[in-house]
Every structure is written in C-alpha cells, then in structure tokens.
Design an enzyme around this catalytic site. Structure first.
Site, PDB file in Angstrom:
ATOM      1  CD  GLU A 246      -2.701  -1.110   2.593  1.00 40.56           C
ATOM      2  OE1 GLU A 246      -2.536  -0.201   3.425  1.00 40.56           O
ATOM      3  OE2 GLU A 246      -3.548  -2.007   2.712  1.00 40.56           O
TER       4      GLU A 246
ATOM      5  CE  LYS B 206       5.051   4.693   7.022  1.00 41.27           C
ATOM      6  NZ  LYS B 206       4.883   5.984   7.659  1.00 41.27           N
TER       7      LYS B 206
ATOM      8  NE  ARG C 271      -2.783   3.651  12.861  1.00 41.92           N
ATOM      9  CZ  ARG C 271      -1.972   2.606  12.859  1.00 41.92           C
ATOM     10  NH1 ARG C 271      -0.666   2.778  12.927  1.00 41.92           N
ATOM     11  NH2 ARG C 271      -2.446   1.383  12.781  1.00 41.92           N
TER      12      ARG C 271
ATOM     13  NE  ARG D 100       2.419   6.136  15.697  1.00 46.86           N
ATOM     14  CZ  ARG D 100       3.005   5.645  16.782  1.00 46.86           C
ATOM     15  NH1 ARG D 100       2.634   6.049  17.970  1.00 46.86           N
ATOM     16  NH2 ARG D 100       3.963   4.743  16.673  1.00 46.86           N
TER      17      ARG D 100
ATOM     18  CD  GLU E 155      -1.405   8.545   8.208  1.00 47.44           C
ATOM     19  OE1 GLU E 155      -1.738   7.581   8.916  1.00 47.44           O
ATOM     20  OE2 GLU E 155      -0.463   9.298   8.500  1.00 47.44           O
TER      21      GLU E 155
ATOM     22  NE  ARG F 201       7.813   0.095  15.869  1.00 47.43           N
ATOM     23  CZ  ARG F 201       7.355   1.190  15.275  1.00 47.43           C
ATOM     24  NH1 ARG F 201       7.191   1.216  13.983  1.00 47.43           N
ATOM     25  NH2 ARG F 201       7.054   2.261  15.992  1.00 47.43           N
TER      26      ARG F 201
ATOM     27  CE  LYS G 113       8.549   2.491  10.148  1.00 47.47           C
ATOM     28  NZ  LYS G 113       8.350   3.626  11.014  1.00 47.47           N
TER      29      LYS G 113
HETATM   30  P1  ATP Z   1       6.250   7.049  11.205  1.00 41.74           P
HETATM   31  O1  ATP Z   1       7.068   8.096  11.902  1.00 41.74           O
HETATM   32  O2  ATP Z   1       6.955   6.323  10.125  1.00 41.74           O
HETATM   33  O3  ATP Z   1       4.878   7.485  10.835  1.00 41.74           O
HETATM   34  P2  ATP Z   1       5.147   5.626  13.371  1.00 41.74           P
HETATM   35  O4  ATP Z   1       5.967   5.157  14.507  1.00 41.74           O
HETATM   36  O5  ATP Z   1       4.180   6.716  13.557  1.00 41.74           O
HETATM   37  O6  ATP Z   1       6.159   5.945  12.235  1.00 41.74           O
HETATM   38  P3  ATP Z   1       4.996   3.281  11.893  1.00 41.74           P
HETATM   39  O7  ATP Z   1       4.487   1.979  12.322  1.00 41.74           O
HETATM   40  O8  ATP Z   1       6.431   3.382  11.874  1.00 41.74           O
HETATM   41  O9  ATP Z   1       4.368   4.392  12.802  1.00 41.74           O
HETATM   42  O10 ATP Z   1       4.432   3.621  10.456  1.00 41.74           O
HETATM   43  C1  ATP Z   1       3.113   3.380  10.233  1.00 41.74           C
HETATM   44  C2  ATP Z   1       2.367   4.669  10.185  1.00 41.74           C
HETATM   45  O11 ATP Z   1       2.180   5.053   8.841  1.00 41.74           O
HETATM   46  C3  ATP Z   1       0.993   4.439  10.717  1.00 41.74           C
HETATM   47  O12 ATP Z   1       0.962   4.823  12.073  1.00 41.74           O
HETATM   48  C4  ATP Z   1       0.085   5.279   9.857  1.00 41.74           C
HETATM   49  O13 ATP Z   1      -0.178   6.491  10.534  1.00 41.74           O
HETATM   50  C5  ATP Z   1       0.888   5.600   8.633  1.00 41.74           C
HETATM   51  N1  ATP Z   1       0.359   5.026   7.405  1.00 41.74           N
HETATM   52  C6  ATP Z   1       0.213   5.697   6.229  1.00 41.74           C
HETATM   53  N2  ATP Z   1      -0.252   4.923   5.258  1.00 41.74           N
HETATM   54  C7  ATP Z   1      -0.434   3.699   5.792  1.00 41.74           C
HETATM   55  C8  ATP Z   1      -0.903   2.459   5.273  1.00 41.74           C
HETATM   56  N3  ATP Z   1      -1.273   2.316   4.021  1.00 41.74           N
HETATM   57  N4  ATP Z   1      -0.951   1.414   6.134  1.00 41.74           N
HETATM   58  C9  ATP Z   1      -0.572   1.525   7.415  1.00 41.74           C
HETATM   59  N5  ATP Z   1      -0.123   2.684   7.957  1.00 41.74           N
HETATM   60  C10 ATP Z   1      -0.046   3.757   7.160  1.00 41.74           C
END
Ligand code: ATP
Length: 588
Positions: free
Chosen positions: A251, A253, A258, A273, A303, A418, A424
């Site tokens: 998918e 990103k 969130r 989040r 998102e 996680r 990602k």
């Molecule tokens: P980051 O700083 O990379 O956003 P994070 O710690 O907030 O990191 P991660 O698990 O690292 O969270 O990355 C996932 C985040 O990416 C999710 O919290 C969500 O907000 C965002 N996101 C965007 N598009 C998607 C998607 N298609 N599927 C899942 N998460 C997504």
C-alpha cells in the site's frame, strides 16, 4: 482504601529504584484494593482521571493551587510563592507548610477514601465559567486542610496533573498479574486485553469483577480505541520479499494523521495514533462517515492527508498539519481539504475483525466504502516481484508520498505491536539511515559558549526497552535546533525536571538536568554504532549509539502525537544495526 494508605504507598514507591521491587509493592497494594475501587485507584496511580481518549484532563493551574494552599494553612500567598521558589514543587510546598503550621481543620474532617479524592478531582476538572476559579480553590483547600502533610503532597501533585510516580502501563499490568494470579506471566493476557481497550482502569475493573476468564474473553468495544498495529522496517526491497514469502499487498504510505474511526448509528468518534480523541479536528470526515457509511457499527482505520481532489495531488505534511487547531476548522476545511485513505477494518456490526486475515478485512472494507466520497481504500498492488515492488515504491515517492507499507495477506491485525506482518519502507537518502528515529528526552545539558543565553545546549535521549519497561540512552543531540526552539524547549522541559535520575531510566552518562521521560523528538542519523557509554541494548558493557544525530523539526520540536513509550525501541535499534551490516556487505 483510604487515601492516606495510598499516599503511604506512593511515598514508598518514590524511594525505590528497582523495577521488580516496585512491582512487588504495587501488587501488595492491588491485593488490598476492592472491586468498586480498582478502576479509580488505577487512574489516581497513573495521575489521570480517565484514559487519554476520554478527554477528561486534570491540570489545575499553579496559581489556583497556591491560593488553595494559602487558604488551607492560613498563610499569605507571597509566603507560599517563596517556599515554592525554594522547593520547586508545589506538592513539597504543601507538605512543608502543613508540617509547620497549625491547620484550620474543617468541622467534620475525617479520613477520606481514594474514591472521594478521585471524585472531588473529577468535579474540580469539570468546573468552568464564572465563579469556577473560586469554587476550585475552595474544593482544593478543603481537601488540603483535612490532609496529613504526606497526603497533601500527593493531592497537590495529582491536581496539577504531575503525579509522575515513574511506572508505566506495563509495570501496572505486571503488578495486576502478580496480585491476581501470584505469577507474572498473566501479564501477557492482560496486555492483549489492554491492547484492545487502551484503558487500564477498565482492565482492573474486568479483572476484579470477572476474573481471569473475563480478561481472556474481553471483546472489542466501540468508543474504546484499539492500540494501533505498527510496521517494522527493513533496508532493502529484497528483504521485504524474503520476509513476506509469496505474494503480498503493498500500500502507499501517506504522511498525514492516523485516524481510528468508531461509528455507532449517528455517533462518530475519531482517535489519533496516540489514542487522543480528535473528532473535532475532522468534522468533514465524521460527517462523511455518518452520511455515507451505511453500516450500523464499524471501527476502521486510515490516514487523513491534505489532498487536491481535482488534480489528485497529495500535499506535504506542512499543509495537512494546519488542521491541528481549535478554532477556524470550518475555514480550514475549505482551504485544506483532507481525504482519508482507509487501510484497515477492525470491527463490523458486533464482530471483531482483528483475527481475520488481511485479505478478508480489506475486501470487506472496500465493500463498505462503496459510494463514499471523502474516504477511499488506500491505493495498493498485490505482488511477489521485487521489480514491481520497487516500481510501486518509486511511483509513490514521485507522487509526493512517504513510501510504502507491505502487508502480509494472511496476517491478523496485531493490536499494539510492531511486527513484520507490516513492513514500511521510506525514501532513503545516501549516507543516512532510511528511517527517522523517535527518541525520548531524559535530560539536558546547560548551554555553554554561544548557547549560554538559551540555557540549553543539548539533550540526552533514550530509546524504550519494552521488555524491561526502561529507557536506555542512545544519543546526545545538540544539532538541528533553532535558537528560538532551544529556548522554547527549555521552558517545556523545566516543567518536568527531576532531582535525580528518573526511576525508569538506565544511564551511564549524566546530563546536567534529568527530565522525566515524556516528550519525543524525531532524529535522523547516519548510522548506528556500538558504544561503551550508552545503555541501549547493552550487553557485556557494549551498547548501541547513533552516529551524527540531528534533530528533525517539522514545525515543532516535540512530537506531540506520541508519548514517551512510543519512542523507538531497543529491539528496533538492534535490528537497524543488523540490517545496516547486511546492506554494507551487499554494497561491497
Ligand atoms: P512514522 O514516523 O513512520 O509514521 P510511526 O511510529 O508513527 O512511524 P509506523 O508503524 O512506523 O508508525 O508507520 C506506520 C504509520 O504510517 C501508521 O501509524 C500510519 O499512521 C501511517 N500510514 C500511512 N499509510 C499507511 C498504510 N497504508 N498502512 C498503514 N499505515 C499507514
């Protein structure tokens, strides 16, 4: 339980530096708490009135507390200010003044229960408008004047929203496990239940009313947010293929907010989040869900990102973040329209979807979103080929997105963790780690030379070791701040200074000023190196550290959407270290 007894425990806990001993004492305390008291006792211990999503915040202003102390010990306010200045803590100020003065004990004063203290605080926090200030002062001063010095210390800190006893959610869960089963391992079940309701008070209540079976059978509940699933990271496309094995989904990103959306009939709530309620930021999305999603009950995630529906352009995060405001939302809806890209379905009409496969969740989500304008399923491809994966990634970057998230087709939704079921991959820069790192601030250095005037010269930062529930140092950071940001940051940090090393911090290096782990900053670094001075993942005297770390500030230094426990974990750093070794072997 009487509040005096709880305060006695708090005093004991404050003096302890071993986490295991702390859990033993907490368990002893939990064994004495009754069914009707458990949820409120847990909230008091956490220093809150309710879980974050309930939007019920404590935090009485310093000035009101000063007035309340003045009234209860019958001392002029400037005296209170003098003592406060010396001690730097209003809780200690109240204690000292009560020790020294004969207090005016109100008629009928008696020992109060934890529930009474909690209920009064709830009342205080609910007061607003004309006359509310005086009423708050009166209620607080009644509490203080009927207190022992020790109780007053904790009542004042609780009212300020600064109880900070130094234990985290997982410590409480472990102590609950020990109290109810005499073993620590029931923590795992409690954690699973916590991950689907995000409410420790509620966990306590279920455990005390329905026992272990109640916890084991706990169900997803509307308007109790589910702790979000998070993505792992790898260094190369090849590793994604390796980890996924066979076909998988990829998918786009999106770099926005969130949103976990809960709908029951016409009632809609949105959670961030970090599990704060953010419905008021997204009236347009809430309305779209109300009007166009026909299902009676649903929980889904996506998102929200600034998006030009005309051109199909994604706008940068600086645009999206303009929604984060209290006033003028309606205007912003016009200026910066958002689109929600939905990526998961967690619950539908009485049925949890957490343990259904990704493919099924996605298929149902697509079905539910038919005919909905402002919300659409995240763009994705299904593939097993490295070439296609790389092409989709490049395309996403070209379109202004952050990268991709690969998802295993057969995986369940793993709340609060996680895992490699989601991987990602973000744009990487040569000579830099491909991902940024979130660090908890645990101390700062007083500015020297050209930085003297800001009072802050650098930060000591830590990652979070979830297994140990401890913060382990990984880096000092002195670059990436503007002068204004340094001054601002110092102001915020001074509010949560600690006189000694905070209990959940493991450090060899000492900063000038210790800080309670609360705030997260985003950092970029060149690589991870082994280090004898940092405690991150330390074994046989060798830990890990960041090389050339610098702060990334997206308009604000502190990442308010995250709490300290959301810091990058020790395990993630160790994984990044291993990956970097792998990719450098390949490059050579
Ligand atoms: P980051 O700083 O990379 O956003 P994070 O710690 O907030 O990191 P991660 O698990 O690292 O969270 O990355 C996932 C985040 O990416 C999710 O919290 C969500 O907000 C965002 N996101 C965007 N598009 C998607 C998607 N298609 N599927 C899942 N998460 C997504």
């Amino acid at each position: 339980m009487l509040f005096s007894e709880l305060a006695g425990y708090f005093e004991k806990l404050e003096a302890i530096s071993s986490r295991l001993e702390m859990i033993d004492i907490l368990a002893e305390l939990f064994r004495k708490v009754k069914k009707e008291e458990i949820s409120k006792t847990i909230y008091v211990m956490q220093g809150v009135l309710a879980p974050p999503f309930a939007n019920l915040k404590l935090g009485v202003a310093d000035k009101i507390i000063e007035d309340a102390i003045a009234l209860s010990v019958n001392v002029p306010k400037h005296e209170i200010e003098k003592v406060y200045k010396k001690l730097g803590d209003l809780g200690l100020t109240a204690r000292q003044l009560l020790e020294g003065k004969s207090k005016i004990t109100p008629i009928g004063a008696r020992d109060r229960s934890v529930i009474e203290i909690y209920d009064t605080m709830t009342k205080i926090s609910s007061l607003s408008g004309k006359g509310s200030k005086d009423m708050k002062i009166r209620l607080l001063s009644n509490l203080i004047s009927a207190s022992s010095p020790q109780e007053a210390k904790f009542i004042v800190r609780y009212a300020l929203g600064k109880l900070r006893l130094g234990f985290g959610d997982y410590t409480i869960l472990e102590a609950l496990s020990l109290a109810s089963t005499n073993e620590r391992k029931f923590r795992q079940e409690l954690e699973r239940a916590y991950n689907i309701c995000s409410d420790l008070g509620y966990i306590g209540e279920i455990l005390y009313s329905n026992g272990e079976e109640g916890i084991k059978h706990m169900k997803v509940t509307l308007f109790k947010p589910i702790r979000p699933a998070l993505a792992e990271r790898v260094a190369t496309f090849h590793q994604i293929i390796d980890k996924m094995g066979g076909n998988f989904a990829v998918e786009q990103k999106y770099d926005g907010f969130r949103c976990q959306i809960h709908k029951k009939g016409d009632e809609i709530k949105i959670y961030s989040r970090n599990l704060d309620e953010t419905t008021s930021m997204f009236p347009d999305i809430a309305e779209e869900v109300r009007k166009n999603i026909k299902e009676k009950e649903i929980i889904f995630e996506g998102e929200a990102i600034a998006f030009n529906e005309d051109t199909g352009e994604f706008l940068p995060f600086q645009e999206t973040i303009q929604r984060k405001r209290v006033y003028g939302i309606q205007e912003k809806i016009k200026q910066v329209p958002l689109h929600l890209f939905a990526f998961d379905l967690l619950y539908l009409n009485g049925e949890s979807y957490l343990n259904k496969e990704y493919s099924k969740r996605r298929e149902t989500l697509e079905h539910v979103l038919k005919g909905v304008n402002l919300i659409s399923p995240a763009n994705r491809i299904l593939t097993g080929s490295e070439k296609e994966l790389e092409r989709f990634f490049d395309e996403s970057i070209e379109n202004g997105l952050e990268g991709i998230v690969a998802k295993s087709l057969a995986s369940h939704y793993i709340a609060g963790a996680r895992k490699f079921t989601w991987i990602k991959m973000k744009r990487s820069y040569r000579g830099e780690l491909s991902d940024t790192i979130d660090l908890a601030i645990i101390g700062y250095y007083i500015g020297k030379g050209s930085r003297t005037e800001f009072g802050l010269g650098g930060l000591l930062c830590a990652v979070y070791n979830k297994k140990r529930d401890m913060y382990e140092t990984v880096s000092k950071i002195g670059t990436g701040f503007s002068e204004a940001e340094m001054a601002e940051l110092k102001k915020e940090l001074d509010q949560i200074k600690s006189n000694s090393k905070p209990i959940r911090v493991d450090a060899i290096i000492k900063p000038d000023i210790w800080i309670e782990p609360k705030y997260i900053i985003k950092v970029r670094a060149d690589e991870i190196t082994k280090s004898p001075t940092h405690t991150c993942g330390m074994q046989n005297g060798i830990g890990y550290a960041l090389r050339f770390p610098r702060l990334i500030s997206d308009g604000s230094v502190i990442r308010k959407d995250k709490s300290a426990e959301d810091a990058t974990t020790t395990d993630e750093i160790i994984n990044m270290f291993k990956q970097q070794k792998l990719s450098s072997i390949k490059d050579n």
